[in-house]
Design a protein around this motif. Structure first.
Motif, PDB file in Angstrom:
ATOM      1  N   ASP A  14       1.159  -1.053   0.161  1.00 39.49           N
ATOM      2  CA  ASP A  14      -0.002  -0.110  -0.089  1.00 39.49           C
ATOM      3  C   ASP A  14       0.973   1.160   0.084  1.00 39.49           C
ATOM      4  O   ASP A  14       1.998   1.171   0.330  1.00 39.49           O
ATOM      5  CB  ASP A  14      -0.875   0.107   1.247  1.00 39.49           C
ATOM      6  CG  ASP A  14      -1.818  -0.959   1.256  1.00 39.49           C
ATOM      7  OD1 ASP A  14      -2.248  -1.415   0.039  1.00 39.49           O
ATOM      8  OD2 ASP A  14      -2.453  -1.382   2.562  1.00 39.49           O
ATOM      9  N   PHE A  15       0.366   2.286  -0.371  1.00 35.75           N
ATOM     10  CA  PHE A  15       0.997   3.631  -0.275  1.00 35.75           C
ATOM     11  C   PHE A  15       1.294   3.835   1.087  1.00 35.75           C
ATOM     12  O   PHE A  15       0.074   3.889   2.114  1.00 35.75           O
ATOM     13  CB  PHE A  15       0.402   4.653  -1.051  1.00 35.75           C
ATOM     14  CG  PHE A  15       0.416   4.732  -2.550  1.00 35.75           C
ATOM     15  CD1 PHE A  15       1.376   4.905  -3.151  1.00 35.75           C
ATOM     16  CD2 PHE A  15      -0.651   4.055  -3.126  1.00 35.75           C
ATOM     17  CE1 PHE A  15       1.511   4.935  -4.712  1.00 35.75           C
ATOM     18  CE2 PHE A  15      -0.629   4.029  -4.528  1.00 35.75           C
ATOM     19  CZ  PHE A  15       0.413   4.507  -5.454  1.00 35.75           C
ATOM     20  N   THR A  16       2.393   4.392   1.418  1.00 37.61           N
ATOM     21  CA  THR A  16       2.593   4.607   2.952  1.00 37.61           C
ATOM     22  C   THR A  16       2.477   5.946   3.242  1.00 37.61           C
ATOM     23  O   THR A  16       2.550   6.383   4.396  1.00 37.61           O
ATOM     24  CB  THR A  16       4.250   4.229   3.169  1.00 37.61           C
ATOM     25  OG1 THR A  16       4.834   5.083   2.386  1.00 37.61           O
ATOM     26  CG2 THR A  16       4.361   2.858   3.288  1.00 37.61           C
ATOM     27  N   ALA A  17       2.088   6.948   2.515  1.00 39.26           N
ATOM     28  CA  ALA A  17       2.185   8.442   2.524  1.00 39.26           C
ATOM     29  C   ALA A  17       1.065   8.803   1.585  1.00 39.26           C
ATOM     30  O   ALA A  17       0.615   8.175   0.498  1.00 39.26           O
ATOM     31  CB  ALA A  17       3.161   9.150   2.500  1.00 39.26           C
ATOM     32  N   PRO A  18       0.004   9.866   1.847  1.00 40.38           N
ATOM     33  CA  PRO A  18      -0.923  10.371   0.814  1.00 40.38           C
ATOM     34  C   PRO A  18      -0.054  10.582  -0.463  1.00 40.38           C
ATOM     35  O   PRO A  18       0.765  10.959  -0.745  1.00 40.38           O
ATOM     36  CB  PRO A  18      -1.313  11.710   1.390  1.00 40.38           C
ATOM     37  CG  PRO A  18      -1.129  11.489   2.839  1.00 40.38           C
ATOM     38  CD  PRO A  18       0.217  10.511   2.930  1.00 40.38           C
ATOM     39  N   VAL A  19      -1.027  10.314  -1.471  1.00 41.83           N
ATOM     40  CA  VAL A  19      -0.311  10.033  -2.953  1.00 41.83           C
ATOM     41  C   VAL A  19      -0.441  11.812  -3.448  1.00 41.83           C
ATOM     42  O   VAL A  19      -1.506  12.090  -3.490  1.00 41.83           O
ATOM     43  CB  VAL A  19      -1.142   9.288  -4.005  1.00 41.83           C
ATOM     44  CG1 VAL A  19      -0.936   9.154  -5.338  1.00 41.83           C
ATOM     45  CG2 VAL A  19      -1.110   7.817  -3.319  1.00 41.83           C
ATOM     46  N   LYS A  20       0.605  11.888  -3.979  1.00 40.38           N
ATOM     47  CA  LYS A  20       1.098  13.174  -4.613  1.00 40.38           C
ATOM     48  C   LYS A  20       0.395  13.356  -6.035  1.00 40.38           C
ATOM     49  O   LYS A  20      -0.084  14.307  -6.690  1.00 40.38           O
ATOM     50  CB  LYS A  20       2.396  13.710  -4.488  1.00 40.38           C
ATOM     51  CG  LYS A  20       2.719  14.032  -2.934  1.00 40.38           C
ATOM     52  CD  LYS A  20       4.089  14.485  -2.918  1.00 40.38           C
ATOM     53  CE  LYS A  20       4.343  14.948  -1.497  1.00 40.38           C
ATOM     54  NZ  LYS A  20       5.946  15.053  -1.335  1.00 40.38           N
ATOM     55  N   GLY A  21       0.733  12.052  -7.019  1.00 42.15           N
ATOM     56  CA  GLY A  21       0.305  11.921  -8.147  1.00 42.15           C
ATOM     57  C   GLY A  21       1.592  12.117  -9.183  1.00 42.15           C
ATOM     58  O   GLY A  21       1.288  12.478 -10.298  1.00 42.15           O
ATOM     59  N   ARG A  22       2.831  11.765  -8.817  1.00 44.06           N
ATOM     60  CA  ARG A  22       4.002  11.796  -9.734  1.00 44.06           C
ATOM     61  C   ARG A  22       3.789  10.491 -10.511  1.00 44.06           C
ATOM     62  O   ARG A  22       3.849   9.197  -9.938  1.00 44.06           O
ATOM     63  CB  ARG A  22       5.218  12.026  -9.191  1.00 44.06           C
ATOM     64  CG  ARG A  22       6.332  12.089 -10.073  1.00 44.06           C
ATOM     65  CD  ARG A  22       7.784  12.386  -9.222  1.00 44.06           C
ATOM     66  NE  ARG A  22       8.529  12.896 -10.477  1.00 44.06           N
ATOM     67  CZ  ARG A  22       9.262  12.086 -11.137  1.00 44.06           C
ATOM     68  NH1 ARG A  22       9.314  10.973 -10.919  1.00 44.06           N
ATOM     69  NH2 ARG A  22      10.196  12.660 -11.969  1.00 44.06           N
TER      70      ARG A  22
END
Length: 587
Positions: free
Chosen positions: A339-347
């Motif tokens: 899973d993503f460990t931090a909020p997704v920025k979108g790069r």
């Protein structure tokens, strides 16, 4: 790193042994109800045995000599009533079991349908797929319990009657038993033919479903382009073939009964001749002779039904093969559980991506490298077949790469769980999919969170659709109809935009979202899209200049390769492929 491609090689169909095991493992899960049904099915035929033995005793002892003659009619009524009660409860319990089996199979098929890879739906076999849920599932559940009913109930009756016949005259019974293998051999020959016919019938049923479905979906095209004759001929061809298959099955099924009856008649004639000889020589009493003939008459129908079991089992096995082939089909490839460990920025980065569809002669994508910064809008342009849609479909892993990788915020998406990956993506496409439910359900669709009425209204307002919805008789609770046919194209697009706003994903995919709209609808939808795109990384597939000229980056593709990248002004200044497309209106 590349994600392994799903195998395009079809699975081998289950063997008959495996089909029997899997069908009756499902049926057996209701064993308590089936066991009780079997008890009732065994008691019912036994009442017929008691009736026959009672009549034998009455004839041999003489009715005039019996003091309890009044008990006979009461016994007849009681035994027949008991048989009716047993038949009712056995039929009820078997129906309960069949419906449980049907429910379980349809649930498993639907679960598989939800996780079936995207490329399987592109095979265009929707008629066959729908047929599995309706005809095939019903055949398996119905025939599975019908076979059990026939085998248990009719076998019990045959056993009871044969035991009565053995008690009366073992010589006569032996004649009957010796004729049974002949009937079995004949039935086996017919079974082989019925198996092939039933498989062809099921395939043609799916073709009929597809033909009718296409006529419903394409009714406007049929009317406008005068396709009546073509559609009638196509329907006549399919329904005619289906009729021929049905008649072949009916012919084989119908021929089995008279052939069996002829063999039985020969056996009966021999029995009667021998019984008359025994009766003349004192080997049989009037009651025994009558009881034997009655038992013999009672045995014909159950034997006939038992011989027809083979026809039912073939239909059941062919349908079961179709169902379990779907259930056994590989699900979407789940490579990782991360899973993503931090909020997704979108790069987003597409690194050395290559792809080839199964059986294709050349790659759809060849060494594609594109990077998208958080919050940027990137437009993919190029002629049809240049690989734009295939590339975008890599993001939600609807399409898997042959080589190379896709990353989001530096995370290789092949290491992420599908559920976590797709939470970060929203899609608005030209072909909007809406469900036959209310506006509120369609806007708040999904399980990410329960959308409140305030959130739904806020999303509709942001999509410039709230005034229209408020003027409807039932507001947000208005039914939109099948695929929202009661709404215009622009309204459907804005509903899809409102749905994407509710999801609030950091990455947005716009797949030709305005290409099918008129100018006024496009203007309204474009305004809604601008609201949706704020603060999100957006990947746009578009044919219209108005959609791409304000993009932060434009990527020109052709033949699965990236030809050039840059802003609208930069690419025009180069005078290359984008400039040529621009002069043609990007069409």
């Amino acid at each position: 790193m590349s994600i392994p491609q799903s195998s395009s090689k079809p699975l081998a169909p289950p063997t008959h042994k495996d089909l029997w095991r899997r069908i009756y493992s499902r049926v057996g899960s209701n064993w308590k109800g089936l066991a009780l049904a079997a008890v009732f099915m065994a008691i019912g035929p036994y009442t017929q045995y008691l009736l026959v033995t009672g009549m034998q005793s009455l004839l041999d002892q003489g009715a005039a000599e019996r003091a309890d003659i009044w008990k006979v009619p009461l016994a007849i009524v009681g035994l027949i009533s008991l048989r009716g009660v047993c038949n009712f409860f056995s039929d009820y319990l078997l129906s309960w079991s069949a419906n449980n089996v049907l429910l379980g199979m349809r649930r498993d098929m639907f679960e598989k349908l939800l996780t079936t890879p995207d490329h399987e739906f592109k095979k265009g076999d929707s008629g066959r797929l729908l047929n599995r849920f309706t005809v095939d599932a019903g055949n398996v559940a119905g025939f599975a319990t019908d076979v059990l009913t026939t085998i248990v109930r009719e076998s019990c009756l045959v056993v009871y009657m044969i035991s009565l016949m053995l008690q009366t005259s073992w010589q006569l019974t032996l004649i009957i038993i010796l004729t049974m293998p002949v009937s079995v051999l004949i039935s086996k020959q017919f079974t082989r033919r019925l198996r092939k016919i039933n498989r062809e019938t099921i395939s043609m049923n799916a073709e009929l479903t597809r033909t009718v479905n296409e006529a419903i979906d394409g009714q406007r095209v049929i009317k406008l382009f005068d396709g009546y004759r073509y559609e009638r001929e196509r329907f006549s061809y399919v329904s005619g073939r289906l009729r021929r298959f049905d008649m072949r099955a009916a012919t084989a099924d119908a021929a089995l009964t008279p052939i069996t009856q002829v063999i039985t008649a020969i056996a009966v004639a021999t029995v009667i001749a021998f019984a008359l000889w025994q009766f003349q020589h004192g080997g049989l009493t009037i009651g025994s002779f009558t009881a034997f003939l009655f038992a013999l008459g009672q045995i014909f129908d159950p034997i006939k039904r038992l011989t027809k079991v083979s026809s039912a089992t073939q239909k059941m096995l062919v349908s079961a093969e179709s169902i379990f082939t779907l259930i056994d089909q590989p699900s979407e490839f789940e490579a990782g559980q991360g899973d993503f460990t931090a909020p997704v920025k979108g790069r987003i980065e597409f690194k050395d991506l290559s792809h080839r569809f199964p059986d294709a002669e050349s790659n759809t994508l060849n060494q594609v490298n594109i990077s998208v910064e958080p919050g940027q809008t990137v437009a993919l342009v190029g002629r049809s077949g240049s690989g734009k849609t295939t590339l975008v479909n890599m993001l939600p892993r609807f399409v898997l790469p042959l080589s190379g990788l896709v990353t989001i915020d530096g995370h290789d998406i092949s290491h992420l769980s599908l559920n976590n990956l797709r939470r970060q993506l929203s899609l608005v496409s030209q072909d909007v999919v809406l469900f036959d439910d209310t506006i509120a359900v369609n806007v708040g669709y999904g399980s990410l969170h329960e959308a409140s009425e305030a959130e739904i209204r806020a999303a509709l307002k942001a999509a410039n659709l709230l005034d229209f919805v408020d003027n409807l008789p039932q507001g947000i609770n208005t039914q939109v109809g099948e695929n929202a046919t009661r709404l215009s194209g622009g309204q459907r697009q804005r509903l899809a935009i409102a749905r994407a706003l509710i999801k609030n994903a950091p990455i947005l995919i716009l797949d030709e979202a305005t290409s099918a709209l008129d100018n006024e609808s496009e203007r309204q939808v474009q305004a809604s899209l601008e609201t949706l795109m704020k603060g999100r990384t957006t990947v746009v597939i578009a044919h219209r200049l108005s959609t791409v000229q304000n993009a932060d980056k434009i990527v020109v593709m052709d033949g699965g390769r990236v030809l050039e990248q840059g802003t609208h002004k930069e690419l025009l200044a180069r005078g290359g492929a984008y400039c040529n497309l621009h002069q043609m209106g990007l069409n």
